[in-house]
Scaffold this active site. Structure first.
Site, PDB file in Angstrom:
ATOM      1  N   CYS A  79      -5.151  -4.902   2.574  1.00 12.83           N
ATOM      2  CA  CYS A  79      -5.239  -4.007   1.838  1.00 12.83           C
ATOM      3  C   CYS A  79      -4.466  -4.574   0.280  1.00 12.83           C
ATOM      4  O   CYS A  79      -3.363  -5.014   0.320  1.00 12.83           O
ATOM      5  CB  CYS A  79      -4.300  -2.769   2.283  1.00 12.83           C
ATOM      6  SG  CYS A  79      -4.028  -1.502   1.105  1.00 12.83           S
ATOM      7  N   CYS A 194     -10.104  -3.993  -3.772  1.00 17.88           N
ATOM      8  CA  CYS A 194      -9.765  -2.931  -2.693  1.00 17.88           C
ATOM      9  C   CYS A 194     -10.690  -3.203  -1.366  1.00 17.88           C
ATOM     10  O   CYS A 194     -11.829  -3.022  -1.741  1.00 17.88           O
ATOM     11  CB  CYS A 194      -9.953  -1.543  -3.216  1.00 17.88           C
ATOM     12  SG  CYS A 194      -9.653  -0.103  -1.977  1.00 17.88           S
TER      13      CYS A 194
HETATM   14  N1  DGL Z   1      -8.059  -0.547   1.041  1.00 15.02           N
HETATM   15  C1  DGL Z   1      -6.997  -0.315   0.243  1.00 15.02           C
HETATM   16  C2  DGL Z   1      -6.779  -1.578  -0.718  1.00 15.02           C
HETATM   17  O1  DGL Z   1      -7.426  -2.751  -0.417  1.00 15.02           O
HETATM   18  C3  DGL Z   1      -6.685   0.765  -0.533  1.00 15.02           C
HETATM   19  C4  DGL Z   1      -7.178   2.024  -0.183  1.00 15.02           C
HETATM   20  C5  DGL Z   1      -6.018   3.168  -0.682  1.00 15.02           C
HETATM   21  O2  DGL Z   1      -6.032   3.734  -1.635  1.00 15.02           O
HETATM   22  O3  DGL Z   1      -5.337   3.719   0.451  1.00 15.02           O
HETATM   23  O4  DGL Z   1      -6.417  -1.511  -1.756  1.00 15.02           O
END
Ligand code: DGL
Length: 270
Positions: A79, A194
């Site tokens: 993430c 993301c």
């Molecule tokens: N999957 C997360 C990232 O790579 C973000 C998603 C969220 O806003 O929780 O930033």
């Protein structure tokens, strides 16, 4: 620790939701003999809209419990929104435990661009991080980097993966600011910063005003994880492995999410 002890220790894969699955699928290809624990902090989704001090404290606290419970060999923070905020604090708080972070792929984008115009598509949190600004200064000072923060794309990706439907006009509107056309040059690279976004990349290609290279760092993150784990020798899937566990911090995944996780070889555990 012996090699077989190391085999017992899972690799912990962490995200606020389904985004880390894009990294898990690459990690499984490279490490078919390994066990994984997938943690979706869905109780706190979306991370992109959190204030920094609260999110930092939340993730550090959660990791204290996750490391105690699962004793993973390594943890992959799949993430960008979390990594750009807390990866250094995690390493300080839990010294000796290896963490693999996920940060915007600005360096490869700067190396690959021909036009010199690169866009970074991310959550509002990742876009405002000092960490992201520092990556640009360090690796892309000769490029024009446009940071595009989207409030809704991670949620659209969640809906799309679960329900198979996404509003293409909404995707078109969210990615539109990534496309810069100035002085006869056009954006030629969009960094998917993301981990949710690769699920939508086909829709992005379809609604983009012109073709670009979409950089998805999942394979590079999986390679980094592979470089940190102890090699077991057998690089073939172990037939005895059942599904790997997935934890939802909400404690109550809905039916569609549970089915989705099953499709990724994950079985919900409380
Ligand atoms: N999957 C997360 C990232 O790579 C973000 C998603 C969220 O806003 O929780 O930033």
């Amino acid at each position: 620790m012996t090699e077989s002890d190391a085999e017992q220790q899972p690799i912990l894969m962490f995200d606020s939701g389904i985004g880390g699955l894009t990294v898990l699928r690459e990690a499984r290809v490279l490490m078919p003999d390994r066990r994984f624990v997938y943690v979706a902090d869905d109780a706190a989704f979306p991370y992109g809209n959190w204030e920094e001090p609260a999110l930092r404290a939340h993730i550090l606290d959660l990791f204290g419990r996750l490391l105690d419970r699962f004793r993973p060999e390594i943890s992959v923070i799949a993430c960008n929104t979390a990594s750009t905020l807390v990866i250094e604090a995690l390493r300080e708080r839990f010294p000796g435990h290896p963490f693999v972070g996920t940060v915007p792929a600005i360096k490869p984008a700067a190396e690959r661009t021909r036009s010199g115009l690169v866009s970074v598509l991310a959550t509002p949190g990742t876009v405002k991080r000092q960490y992201t600004r520092d990556l640009i200064t360090q690796w892309a000072s000769r490029c024009h980097v446009r940071l595009v923060g989207s409030v809704t794309l991670a949620g659209l990706a969640e809906t799309y993966v679960r329900e198979g439907f996404v509003d293409e006009e909404a995707v078109r509107g969210e990615i539109a600011p990534c496309f810069v056309d100035q002085d006869g040059r056009r954006t030629d690279i969009v960094v998917l910063a993301c981990t949710h976004y690769p699920f939508l990349v086909n829709r992005m290609r379809k609604t983009a005003p012109w073709p670009v290279d979409w950089i998805d760092p999942a394979e590079a993150i999986a390679r980094r994880a592979l470089s940190l784990v102890k090699v077991s020798g057998a690089n073939t899937p172990n037939a005895c492995h059942g599904a790997d566990p997935v934890i939802f911090t909400s404690g109550r995944p809905d039916f569609t999410t549970a089915r989705l996780m099953q499709g990724f070889g994950l079985s919900p555990m409380s």
